[in-house]
Design a protein around this motif. Structure first.
Motif, PDB file in Angstrom:
ATOM      1  N   ALA A 194       6.569 -34.445  28.627  1.00  0.00           N
ATOM      2  CA  ALA A 194       7.574 -33.782  27.795  1.00  0.00           C
ATOM      3  C   ALA A 194       8.388 -32.796  28.635  1.00  0.00           C
ATOM      4  O   ALA A 194       9.621 -32.740  28.523  1.00  0.00           O
ATOM      5  CB  ALA A 194       6.916 -33.071  26.621  1.00  0.00           C
ATOM      6  N   PHE A 195       7.707 -32.015  29.479  1.00  0.00           N
ATOM      7  CA  PHE A 195       8.411 -31.082  30.355  1.00  0.00           C
ATOM      8  C   PHE A 195       9.295 -31.838  31.342  1.00  0.00           C
ATOM      9  O   PHE A 195      10.426 -31.435  31.603  1.00  0.00           O
ATOM     10  CB  PHE A 195       7.428 -30.182  31.108  1.00  0.00           C
ATOM     11  CG  PHE A 195       8.110 -29.269  32.093  1.00  0.00           C
ATOM     12  CD1 PHE A 195       8.764 -28.139  31.653  1.00  0.00           C
ATOM     13  CD2 PHE A 195       8.118 -29.567  33.443  1.00  0.00           C
ATOM     14  CE1 PHE A 195       9.423 -27.296  32.559  1.00  0.00           C
ATOM     15  CE2 PHE A 195       8.765 -28.748  34.350  1.00  0.00           C
ATOM     16  CZ  PHE A 195       9.416 -27.609  33.910  1.00  0.00           C
ATOM     17  N   ALA A 196       8.791 -32.943  31.875  1.00  0.00           N
ATOM     18  CA  ALA A 196       9.566 -33.727  32.841  1.00  0.00           C
ATOM     19  C   ALA A 196      10.862 -34.234  32.216  1.00  0.00           C
ATOM     20  O   ALA A 196      11.911 -34.223  32.863  1.00  0.00           O
ATOM     21  CB  ALA A 196       8.732 -34.891  33.357  1.00  0.00           C
ATOM     22  N   GLU A 197      10.801 -34.648  30.960  1.00  0.00           N
ATOM     23  CA  GLU A 197      12.010 -35.106  30.272  1.00  0.00           C
ATOM     24  C   GLU A 197      13.014 -33.966  30.122  1.00  0.00           C
ATOM     25  O   GLU A 197      14.209 -34.144  30.354  1.00  0.00           O
ATOM     26  CB  GLU A 197      11.660 -35.676  28.899  1.00  0.00           C
ATOM     27  CG  GLU A 197      10.979 -37.019  28.965  1.00  0.00           C
ATOM     28  CD  GLU A 197      10.597 -37.547  27.592  1.00  0.00           C
ATOM     29  OE1 GLU A 197      11.259 -37.188  26.593  1.00  0.00           O
ATOM     30  OE2 GLU A 197       9.634 -38.315  27.519  1.00  0.00           O
ATOM     31  N   LYS A 198      12.527 -32.780  29.725  1.00  0.00           N
ATOM     32  CA  LYS A 198      13.406 -31.619  29.579  1.00  0.00           C
ATOM     33  C   LYS A 198      14.017 -31.237  30.928  1.00  0.00           C
ATOM     34  O   LYS A 198      15.208 -30.963  31.023  1.00  0.00           O
ATOM     35  CB  LYS A 198      12.637 -30.425  29.018  1.00  0.00           C
ATOM     36  CG  LYS A 198      12.281 -30.564  27.572  1.00  0.00           C
ATOM     37  CD  LYS A 198      11.502 -29.334  27.121  1.00  0.00           C
ATOM     38  CE  LYS A 198      11.000 -29.483  25.708  1.00  0.00           C
ATOM     39  NZ  LYS A 198      10.244 -28.293  25.282  1.00  0.00           N
ATOM     40  N   LEU A 199      13.196 -31.207  31.964  1.00  0.00           N
ATOM     41  CA  LEU A 199      13.674 -30.851  33.299  1.00  0.00           C
ATOM     42  C   LEU A 199      14.732 -31.831  33.770  1.00  0.00           C
ATOM     43  O   LEU A 199      15.803 -31.429  34.236  1.00  0.00           O
ATOM     44  CB  LEU A 199      12.511 -30.806  34.294  1.00  0.00           C
ATOM     45  CG  LEU A 199      12.878 -30.552  35.753  1.00  0.00           C
ATOM     46  CD1 LEU A 199      13.544 -29.192  35.914  1.00  0.00           C
ATOM     47  CD2 LEU A 199      11.646 -30.659  36.632  1.00  0.00           C
ATOM     48  N   ASN A 200      14.474 -33.105  33.633  1.00  0.00           N
ATOM     49  CA  ASN A 200      15.416 -34.123  34.063  1.00  0.00           C
ATOM     50  C   ASN A 200      16.730 -34.001  33.298  1.00  0.00           C
ATOM     51  O   ASN A 200      17.807 -34.087  33.891  1.00  0.00           O
ATOM     52  CB  ASN A 200      14.818 -35.516  33.900  1.00  0.00           C
ATOM     53  CG  ASN A 200      15.585 -36.564  34.661  1.00  0.00           C
ATOM     54  OD1 ASN A 200      16.136 -36.307  35.719  1.00  0.00           O
ATOM     55  ND2 ASN A 200      15.627 -37.758  34.115  1.00  0.00           N
ATOM     56  N   SER A 201      16.651 -33.754  31.996  1.00  0.00           N
ATOM     57  CA  SER A 201      17.847 -33.572  31.186  1.00  0.00           C
ATOM     58  C   SER A 201      18.656 -32.367  31.651  1.00  0.00           C
ATOM     59  O   SER A 201      19.881 -32.431  31.778  1.00  0.00           O
ATOM     60  CB  SER A 201      17.458 -33.412  29.718  1.00  0.00           C
ATOM     61  OG  SER A 201      18.591 -33.115  28.943  1.00  0.00           O
ATOM     62  N   GLU A 202      17.976 -31.268  31.918  1.00  0.00           N
ATOM     63  CA  GLU A 202      18.669 -30.055  32.361  1.00  0.00           C
ATOM     64  C   GLU A 202      19.255 -30.217  33.759  1.00  0.00           C
ATOM     65  O   GLU A 202      20.320 -29.686  34.057  1.00  0.00           O
ATOM     66  CB  GLU A 202      17.743 -28.849  32.281  1.00  0.00           C
ATOM     67  CG  GLU A 202      17.460 -28.475  30.834  1.00  0.00           C
ATOM     68  CD  GLU A 202      16.502 -27.328  30.673  1.00  0.00           C
ATOM     69  OE1 GLU A 202      16.093 -26.727  31.685  1.00  0.00           O
ATOM     70  OE2 GLU A 202      16.163 -27.032  29.522  1.00  0.00           O
ATOM     71  N   LEU A 203      18.582 -30.966  34.612  1.00  0.00           N
ATOM     72  CA  LEU A 203      19.125 -31.216  35.950  1.00  0.00           C
ATOM     73  C   LEU A 203      20.399 -32.045  35.861  1.00  0.00           C
ATOM     74  O   LEU A 203      21.327 -31.859  36.641  1.00  0.00           O
ATOM     75  CB  LEU A 203      18.094 -31.918  36.826  1.00  0.00           C
ATOM     76  CG  LEU A 203      16.932 -31.053  37.305  1.00  0.00           C
ATOM     77  CD1 LEU A 203      15.862 -31.918  37.960  1.00  0.00           C
ATOM     78  CD2 LEU A 203      17.411 -29.970  38.257  1.00  0.00           C
ATOM     79  N   GLN A 204      20.446 -32.960  34.899  1.00  0.00           N
ATOM     80  CA  GLN A 204      21.610 -33.830  34.766  1.00  0.00           C
ATOM     81  C   GLN A 204      22.727 -33.206  33.937  1.00  0.00           C
ATOM     82  O   GLN A 204      23.894 -33.394  34.246  1.00  0.00           O
ATOM     83  CB  GLN A 204      21.201 -35.160  34.139  1.00  0.00           C
ATOM     84  CG  GLN A 204      20.323 -35.985  35.034  1.00  0.00           C
ATOM     85  CD  GLN A 204      19.885 -37.288  34.383  1.00  0.00           C
ATOM     86  OE1 GLN A 204      20.318 -37.647  33.300  1.00  0.00           O
ATOM     87  NE2 GLN A 204      18.988 -37.991  35.048  1.00  0.00           N
ATOM     88  N   ASN A 205      22.350 -32.446  32.893  1.00  0.00           N
ATOM     89  CA  ASN A 205      23.343 -31.985  31.919  1.00  0.00           C
ATOM     90  C   ASN A 205      23.525 -30.484  31.849  1.00  0.00           C
ATOM     91  O   ASN A 205      24.419 -30.022  31.162  1.00  0.00           O
ATOM     92  CB  ASN A 205      22.961 -32.484  30.522  1.00  0.00           C
ATOM     93  CG  ASN A 205      22.780 -33.975  30.485  1.00  0.00           C
ATOM     94  OD1 ASN A 205      23.582 -34.714  31.026  1.00  0.00           O
ATOM     95  ND2 ASN A 205      21.709 -34.427  29.865  1.00  0.00           N
ATOM     96  N   GLY A 206      22.663 -29.725  32.475  1.00  0.00           N
ATOM     97  CA  GLY A 206      22.722 -28.270  32.365  1.00  0.00           C
ATOM     98  C   GLY A 206      21.845 -27.773  31.231  1.00  0.00           C
ATOM     99  O   GLY A 206      21.335 -28.536  30.427  1.00  0.00           O
ATOM    100  N   VAL A 207      21.690 -26.467  31.163  1.00  0.00           N
ATOM    101  CA  VAL A 207      20.858 -25.823  30.152  1.00  0.00           C
ATOM    102  C   VAL A 207      21.673 -25.701  28.869  1.00  0.00           C
ATOM    103  O   VAL A 207      22.782 -25.177  28.891  1.00  0.00           O
ATOM    104  CB  VAL A 207      20.408 -24.420  30.617  1.00  0.00           C
ATOM    105  CG1 VAL A 207      19.599 -23.721  29.544  1.00  0.00           C
ATOM    106  CG2 VAL A 207      19.624 -24.525  31.899  1.00  0.00           C
ATOM    107  N   PRO A 208      21.127 -26.160  27.718  1.00  0.00           N
ATOM    108  CA  PRO A 208      21.857 -25.991  26.457  1.00  0.00           C
ATOM    109  C   PRO A 208      22.017 -24.513  26.120  1.00  0.00           C
ATOM    110  O   PRO A 208      21.103 -23.729  26.324  1.00  0.00           O
ATOM    111  CB  PRO A 208      20.985 -26.678  25.424  1.00  0.00           C
ATOM    112  CG  PRO A 208      19.841 -27.278  26.136  1.00  0.00           C
ATOM    113  CD  PRO A 208      19.874 -26.826  27.563  1.00  0.00           C
ATOM    114  N   ASN A 209      23.162 -24.106  25.609  1.00  0.00           N
ATOM    115  CA  ASN A 209      23.417 -22.722  25.234  1.00  0.00           C
ATOM    116  C   ASN A 209      22.532 -22.307  24.074  1.00  0.00           C
ATOM    117  O   ASN A 209      22.402 -23.022  23.103  1.00  0.00           O
ATOM    118  CB  ASN A 209      24.878 -22.507  24.849  1.00  0.00           C
ATOM    119  CG  ASN A 209      25.790 -22.553  26.051  1.00  0.00           C
ATOM    120  OD1 ASN A 209      25.373 -22.237  27.150  1.00  0.00           O
ATOM    121  ND2 ASN A 209      27.027 -22.935  25.846  1.00  0.00           N
ATOM    122  N   GLY A 210      21.911 -21.116  24.203  1.00  0.00           N
ATOM    123  CA  GLY A 210      21.121 -20.555  23.124  1.00  0.00           C
ATOM    124  C   GLY A 210      19.739 -21.136  22.968  1.00  0.00           C
ATOM    125  O   GLY A 210      18.996 -20.739  22.101  1.00  0.00           O
TER     126      GLY A 210
END
Length: 57
Positions: free
Chosen positions: A36-52
């Motif tokens: 689950a963390f790996a999916e979040k990390l990969n998403s943030e690496l590709q798309n950036g951190v969601p605001n808020g």
């Protein structure tokens, strides 16, 4: 910019310097430990951190 966003920015800059093999090995190992963390990390690496939304479980 929050402390969390700064950390992600620094990690992305650091991570971008790795070879493709190093990146794949790192993400594979993280996936083995916590998918689950790996999916979040990969998403943030590709798309950036969601605001808020700075929760990391």
């Amino acid at each position: 910019m929050s402390l969390f966003e700064c950390r992600i920015k620094l990690f992305k800059e650091w991570f971008s310097q790795w070879s493709t093999e190093q990146k794949e090995n790192f993400l594979s190992r993280i996936s083995e430990l916590d998918s689950a963390f790996a999916e979040k990390l990969n998403s943030e690496l590709q798309n950036g951190v969601p605001n808020g939304n700075h929760e990391v479980n």
